[in-house]
Write an enzyme that holds these catalytic residues in place. Sequence first.
Site, PDB file in Angstrom:
ATOM      1  N   ILE A 221     -10.089   3.383   5.656  1.00 35.17           N
ATOM      2  CA  ILE A 221     -10.683   4.509   4.971  1.00 35.17           C
ATOM      3  C   ILE A 221     -11.501   5.341   5.727  1.00 35.17           C
ATOM      4  O   ILE A 221     -12.072   4.877   7.142  1.00 35.17           O
ATOM      5  CB  ILE A 221     -11.569   3.962   3.676  1.00 35.17           C
ATOM      6  CG1 ILE A 221     -13.110   3.098   4.502  1.00 35.17           C
ATOM      7  CG2 ILE A 221     -10.910   3.136   2.834  1.00 35.17           C
ATOM      8  CD1 ILE A 221     -14.062   3.088   3.144  1.00 35.17           C
ATOM      9  N   CYS A 222     -11.511   6.748   5.562  1.00 31.21           N
ATOM     10  CA  CYS A 222     -12.010   7.774   6.659  1.00 31.21           C
ATOM     11  C   CYS A 222     -13.348   7.854   6.252  1.00 31.21           C
ATOM     12  O   CYS A 222     -13.631   8.570   5.048  1.00 31.21           O
ATOM     13  CB  CYS A 222     -11.115   8.763   6.534  1.00 31.21           C
ATOM     14  SG  CYS A 222     -11.784  10.211   7.267  1.00 31.21           S
ATOM     15  N   LEU A 223     -14.308   7.577   6.664  1.00 29.56           N
ATOM     16  CA  LEU A 223     -15.947   7.557   6.477  1.00 29.56           C
ATOM     17  C   LEU A 223     -16.520   9.075   6.536  1.00 29.56           C
ATOM     18  O   LEU A 223     -15.981   9.734   7.359  1.00 29.56           O
ATOM     19  CB  LEU A 223     -16.774   6.541   6.944  1.00 29.56           C
ATOM     20  CG  LEU A 223     -16.209   5.098   6.470  1.00 29.56           C
ATOM     21  CD1 LEU A 223     -16.976   4.067   7.286  1.00 29.56           C
ATOM     22  CD2 LEU A 223     -16.527   5.147   5.118  1.00 29.56           C
TER      23      LEU A 223
ATOM     24  N   CYS B 273      -9.167  13.788   7.369  1.00 29.37           N
ATOM     25  CA  CYS B 273     -10.060  13.256   8.317  1.00 29.37           C
ATOM     26  C   CYS B 273      -9.855  13.839   9.650  1.00 29.37           C
ATOM     27  O   CYS B 273     -10.777  13.827  10.302  1.00 29.37           O
ATOM     28  CB  CYS B 273      -9.929  11.747   8.252  1.00 29.37           C
ATOM     29  SG  CYS B 273      -8.757  10.783   7.417  1.00 29.37           S
TER      30      CYS B 273
END
Lengths: 171, 373
Positions: A115-117, B221
């Site tokens: 997951i990309c925080l 991201c």
Amino acid sequence: MADEATRRAVSQIPLLKTHAGPRDRALWPQRLKEEYQALIHFVEQNKAADNDWFRLESNADGTRWTGTCWFIHELLRYEFRLEFDVPVTYPDTAPEVAVPELDGKTAKMYRGGKICLTEHFAPLWARNAPRFGLAHLMALGLGPWLAVEVPDLISKGHVIHKEQQREAAAE
Amino acid sequence: MATVEELKLRVRELENELIKCKQKQSAAEDAQSQELHRPKIDKMSAEVVDSNPYSRLMALKRMGIVDDYELLLFDYDKVELANMNRLFFQPHQAGLSKVEAAEHTLRNINPDVSFETHNYNITTMENFTHFMERISQGGLEDGKPVDLVLSCVDNFEARMAINTACNELGQIWMESGVSENAVSGHIQLIIPGETACFACAPPLVVAANIDEKTLKREGVCAASLPTTMGVVAGILVQNVLKYLLKFGTVSYYLGYNAMQDFFPTMAMKANPQCNDRYCRKQQEEYKKKEAERPKVEVVEVEEEVVHEDNEWGIELVSEVSDAELQAASGSVPDLPEGITVAYTIPAESPASGETVEETEQSLEELMAQMRKL
């Protein structure tokens, strides 16, 4: 930054005392005990607040963690497998949490389902190292990620509730 | 009866094998039809003639002799179609491990290079031990350390793992990176004990001078731009050549701001309060070595430093305004224009909460308790 509810939850997670990573043979078992204590405390607290949302367990040496997390959306429960390794640089750097079954379904994810925080997470972790532990990682990392991503994935049809899926298959 | 997961895995394995077979076949065909593959050269010739593949390198007399060299590659990813925009992989290599594909391509370019590839994540316990062993023992001459470690990773954890390994081993390394918005990048030379290690300060970033408010982070991201990556890779390799072949001034830190074509540069000393105890240990050893050096040499070094400072012509001014300083919860190191830190860390610990209590329970009991929840 995490919302008010998350911040309150985090403030109730006990901080850890032992600055040791998995390479520190002498102190790692102590750190691991503290991790479990904090995690047990956090899960019990979530249960009491009727907001139980994850389970975790580790291998014997505490370097690999697996478990499940779930998210309630419109009264339906969506459950996902989660996993991560404790890096050699822990607790100075946080582990990278992965939800493998969502790999490729969202841009907020790196390869392998990591997951990309948010941009707030790394500074927050760095400022609180080594007192933050895995319970904090769940509360500040995975929790807010699920809260944003899962409803979005459901609305886009990338995540379908398992029972609905079964019904659709039966039709 | 095999499960669907097992069958999927098997299909993947077979696909990989097929890719490899196809590659071998096409490589063999290439070799036969076009004789693209020259044999390995045992001893490098210094002759400047067209038939010598190293003649142009040899023509640069001042560089001296280029020795045979070896590359050790570490990565755990597989080649994907999404990589084609910026990495040198080709579509037919999709599915292969990156190190395997890289070795194949590089060997075709230069058969004189020895390769050693490791397809694993360096941040996990067992792999890290092996990673350290290969840094300290994997030199061209068996049992000797490598000459230089290059960090071309895309995350903080991996950089910190390399930093930890190199601090413990006293291994010189170069760090490189491109920002998540793909419009800035940097390279950094780290000499343990002498220059700042990766843990000496919060992560350094090259200011892209983009208004953060206009930057939309929702939904993605990381971006990537092949040109930014290419420029940074070029700067990194140039610095490697300068370091290994001993010419020019090797950069300690060189940033690249693609928006303004600005290249901030600086040198940063190791932090005596660094969190990494091996960094502090290396600093002690460096101090000792410096003290033992004859005086004449010390003067030379001082001259060199002055010279470098003049050459860079960088004014050491703090970039932060009063308002920013107030907002920041820690002090910002003195950095030249165009370089800043990703975040600051307060010297004092923030308001402390409750800590875990002493427990009589054993780890096994706690594990069991967690499972029963």
